[in-house]
Write a protein that holds these residues in place. Structure first.
Motif, PDB file in Angstrom:
ATOM      1  N   SER A  14      -5.233   9.289   3.160  1.00 45.87           N
ATOM      2  CA  SER A  14      -6.599   9.266   3.690  1.00 45.87           C
ATOM      3  C   SER A  14      -7.068   7.825   3.903  1.00 45.87           C
ATOM      4  CB  SER A  14      -7.536  10.001   2.737  1.00 45.87           C
ATOM      5  OG  SER A  14      -8.853   9.950   3.210  1.00 45.87           O
ATOM      6  N   ALA A  15      -6.770   6.957   2.937  1.00 47.46           N
ATOM      7  CA  ALA A  15      -7.137   5.546   3.081  1.00 47.46           C
ATOM      8  C   ALA A  15      -6.387   4.920   4.252  1.00 47.46           C
ATOM      9  CB  ALA A  15      -6.842   4.795   1.791  1.00 47.46           C
TER      10      ALA A  15
ATOM     11  N   ASP B  95      -8.021   6.069   7.428  1.00 50.64           N
ATOM     12  CA  ASP B  95      -9.280   5.345   7.639  1.00 50.64           C
ATOM     13  C   ASP B  95      -9.015   3.935   8.156  1.00 50.64           C
ATOM     14  OD1 ASP B  95     -10.707   7.545   6.818  1.00 50.64           O
ATOM     15  OD2 ASP B  95     -11.041   6.796   4.772  1.00 50.64           O
ATOM     16  N   ASN B  96      -8.010   3.264   7.583  1.00 48.02           N
ATOM     17  CA  ASN B  96      -7.662   1.919   8.049  1.00 48.02           C
ATOM     18  C   ASN B  96      -7.182   1.940   9.494  1.00 48.02           C
ATOM     19  OD1 ASN B  96      -8.343   0.693   5.642  1.00 48.02           O
ATOM     20  ND2 ASN B  96      -6.269   0.797   4.816  1.00 48.02           N
ATOM     21  N   LEU B  97      -6.381   2.939   9.840  1.00 45.19           N
ATOM     22  CA  LEU B  97      -5.902   3.042  11.218  1.00 45.19           C
ATOM     23  C   LEU B  97      -7.048   3.330  12.184  1.00 45.19           C
ATOM     24  CD1 LEU B  97      -2.570   4.991  10.684  1.00 45.19           C
ATOM     25  CD2 LEU B  97      -2.832   2.609  11.372  1.00 45.19           C
ATOM     26  N   ASN B  98      -7.990   4.180  11.775  1.00 51.82           N
ATOM     27  CA  ASN B  98      -9.162   4.442  12.623  1.00 51.82           C
ATOM     28  C   ASN B  98      -9.997   3.186  12.805  1.00 51.82           C
ATOM     29  OD1 ASN B  98      -8.758   7.122  13.315  1.00 51.82           O
ATOM     30  ND2 ASN B  98      -9.698   7.876  11.441  1.00 51.82           N
ATOM     31  N   LEU B  99     -10.141   2.410  11.743  1.00 45.19           N
ATOM     32  CA  LEU B  99     -10.886   1.154  11.840  1.00 45.19           C
ATOM     33  C   LEU B  99     -10.195   0.197  12.792  1.00 45.19           C
ATOM     34  CD1 LEU B  99     -13.233  -0.593  10.824  1.00 45.19           C
ATOM     35  CD2 LEU B  99     -11.728  -1.362   8.987  1.00 45.19           C
ATOM     36  N   SER B 100      -8.875   0.082  12.681  1.00 49.21           N
ATOM     37  CA  SER B 100      -8.120  -0.778  13.598  1.00 49.21           C
ATOM     38  C   SER B 100      -8.248  -0.290  15.034  1.00 49.21           C
ATOM     39  CB  SER B 100      -6.644  -0.810  13.199  1.00 49.21           C
ATOM     40  OG  SER B 100      -6.479  -1.395  11.942  1.00 49.21           O
ATOM     41  N   LEU B 101      -8.175   0.997  15.216  1.00 48.72           N
ATOM     42  CA  LEU B 101      -8.311   1.568  16.555  1.00 48.72           C
ATOM     43  C   LEU B 101      -9.686   1.295  17.131  1.00 48.72           C
ATOM     44  CD1 LEU B 101      -6.794   3.288  18.637  1.00 48.72           C
ATOM     45  CD2 LEU B 101      -7.797   5.293  17.586  1.00 48.72           C
ATOM     46  N   ASN B 102     -10.723   1.425  16.314  1.00 49.61           N
ATOM     47  CA  ASN B 102     -12.083   1.136  16.777  1.00 49.61           C
ATOM     48  C   ASN B 102     -12.248  -0.337  17.114  1.00 49.61           C
ATOM     49  OD1 ASN B 102     -12.933   3.769  16.611  1.00 49.61           O
ATOM     50  ND2 ASN B 102     -13.665   3.567  14.503  1.00 49.61           N
ATOM     51  N   GLN B 103     -11.572  -1.221  16.375  1.00 45.98           N
ATOM     52  CA  GLN B 103     -11.647  -2.637  16.692  1.00 45.98           C
ATOM     53  C   GLN B 103     -11.004  -2.919  18.049  1.00 45.98           C
ATOM     54  OE1 GLN B 103      -9.782  -4.523  13.359  1.00 45.98           O
ATOM     55  NE2 GLN B 103     -11.649  -4.569  12.140  1.00 45.98           N
TER      56      GLN B 103
ATOM     57  N   ALA C 284       0.557  18.074  -9.156  1.00 43.19           N
ATOM     58  CA  ALA C 284      -0.753  18.117  -8.502  1.00 43.19           C
ATOM     59  C   ALA C 284      -1.406  16.735  -8.504  1.00 43.19           C
ATOM     60  CB  ALA C 284      -1.652  19.131  -9.197  1.00 43.19           C
ATOM     61  N   VAL C 285      -1.286  16.017  -9.604  1.00 42.36           N
ATOM     62  CA  VAL C 285      -1.863  14.668  -9.680  1.00 42.36           C
ATOM     63  C   VAL C 285      -1.167  13.748  -8.683  1.00 42.36           C
ATOM     64  CG1 VAL C 285      -2.069  12.645 -11.182  1.00 42.36           C
ATOM     65  CG2 VAL C 285      -2.686  14.886 -12.047  1.00 42.36           C
ATOM     66  N   GLU C 286       0.153  13.824  -8.595  1.00 43.62           N
ATOM     67  CA  GLU C 286       0.892  13.003  -7.636  1.00 43.62           C
ATOM     68  C   GLU C 286       0.501  13.348  -6.202  1.00 43.62           C
ATOM     69  OE1 GLU C 286       5.080  13.319  -8.347  1.00 43.62           O
ATOM     70  OE2 GLU C 286       4.896  12.633 -10.415  1.00 43.62           O
ATOM     71  N   THR C 287       0.319  14.635  -5.928  1.00 42.43           N
ATOM     72  CA  THR C 287      -0.086  15.058  -4.585  1.00 42.43           C
ATOM     73  C   THR C 287      -1.482  14.546  -4.258  1.00 42.43           C
ATOM     74  OG1 THR C 287       1.287  17.028  -4.816  1.00 42.43           O
ATOM     75  CG2 THR C 287      -0.358  17.056  -3.074  1.00 42.43           C
ATOM     76  N   GLU C 288      -2.390  14.597  -5.230  1.00 49.40           N
ATOM     77  CA  GLU C 288      -3.741  14.074  -5.003  1.00 49.40           C
ATOM     78  C   GLU C 288      -3.709  12.575  -4.738  1.00 49.40           C
ATOM     79  OE1 GLU C 288      -6.144  15.195  -8.329  1.00 49.40           O
ATOM     80  OE2 GLU C 288      -6.147  17.314  -7.788  1.00 49.40           O
ATOM     81  N   LYS C 289      -2.863  11.834  -5.458  1.00 49.45           N
ATOM     82  CA  LYS C 289      -2.723  10.399  -5.207  1.00 49.45           C
ATOM     83  C   LYS C 289      -2.202  10.149  -3.799  1.00 49.45           C
ATOM     84  CE  LYS C 289      -1.843   8.820  -9.945  1.00 49.45           C
ATOM     85  NZ  LYS C 289      -0.827   8.237 -10.844  1.00 49.45           N
ATOM     86  N   GLU C 290      -1.217  10.947  -3.395  1.00 52.83           N
ATOM     87  CA  GLU C 290      -0.663  10.799  -2.053  1.00 52.83           C
ATOM     88  C   GLU C 290      -1.705  11.125  -0.990  1.00 52.83           C
ATOM     89  OE1 GLU C 290       3.103  12.480   0.578  1.00 52.83           O
ATOM     90  OE2 GLU C 290       2.940  12.982  -1.546  1.00 52.83           O
TER      91      GLU C 290
END
Length: 122
Positions: free
Chosen positions: A59-60, A63-71, A48-54
């Motif tokens: 998710s990060a 978010d980075n891909l959405n930021l790049s797409l918005n740019q 469960a801890v490994e899955t939460e890390k993944e």
């Protein structure tokens, strides 16, 4: 009568030993089961801890891909890139040709100044 007491005590001792062995066996099985359950829970907790890390990493990354797409959707950046490629804004004397897939035979032509929305059909 003395023999009956001895025989009765002997049976009681055997029964006591048998009950003690049964109790020890039940206790051993219970301890073994408890250890096995704790090991299973520990394994599931690690998973469960490994899955939460993944999940956090994905998710990060999203978010980075959405930021790049918005740019890349930034109109000022698009205009600057178009200018670098030698593109220019159309002037009022130029014509736009719009070819829509629903029109089979003809194309629609409009002037670049779309405020009047003049349309010429060939």
């Amino acid at each position: 009568m003395n023999r009956a007491k001895v025989s009765r005590r002997t049976r009681e001792r055997r029964l006591n030993r048998l009950l003690m062995v049964a109790f020890a066996l039940v206790l051993f099985i219970g301890v073994f089961t408890q250890i096995a359950m704790m090991a299973r829970l520990s394994g599931q907790n690690k998973q469960a801890v490994e899955t939460e890390k993944e999940i956090r990493a994905l998710s990060a990354s999203a978010d980075n891909l959405n930021l790049s797409l918005n740019q890349y959707h930034n109109l000022e950046r698009i205009a600057a890139r178009a200018e670098q490629l030698g593109m220019e804004q159309p002037d009022d004397t130029q014509l736009r040709v719009v070819n829509l897939p629903t029109l089979i035979d003809g194309t629609s032509t409009q002037s670049a100044d779309s405020t009047g929305a003049e349309e010429m059909i060939d």
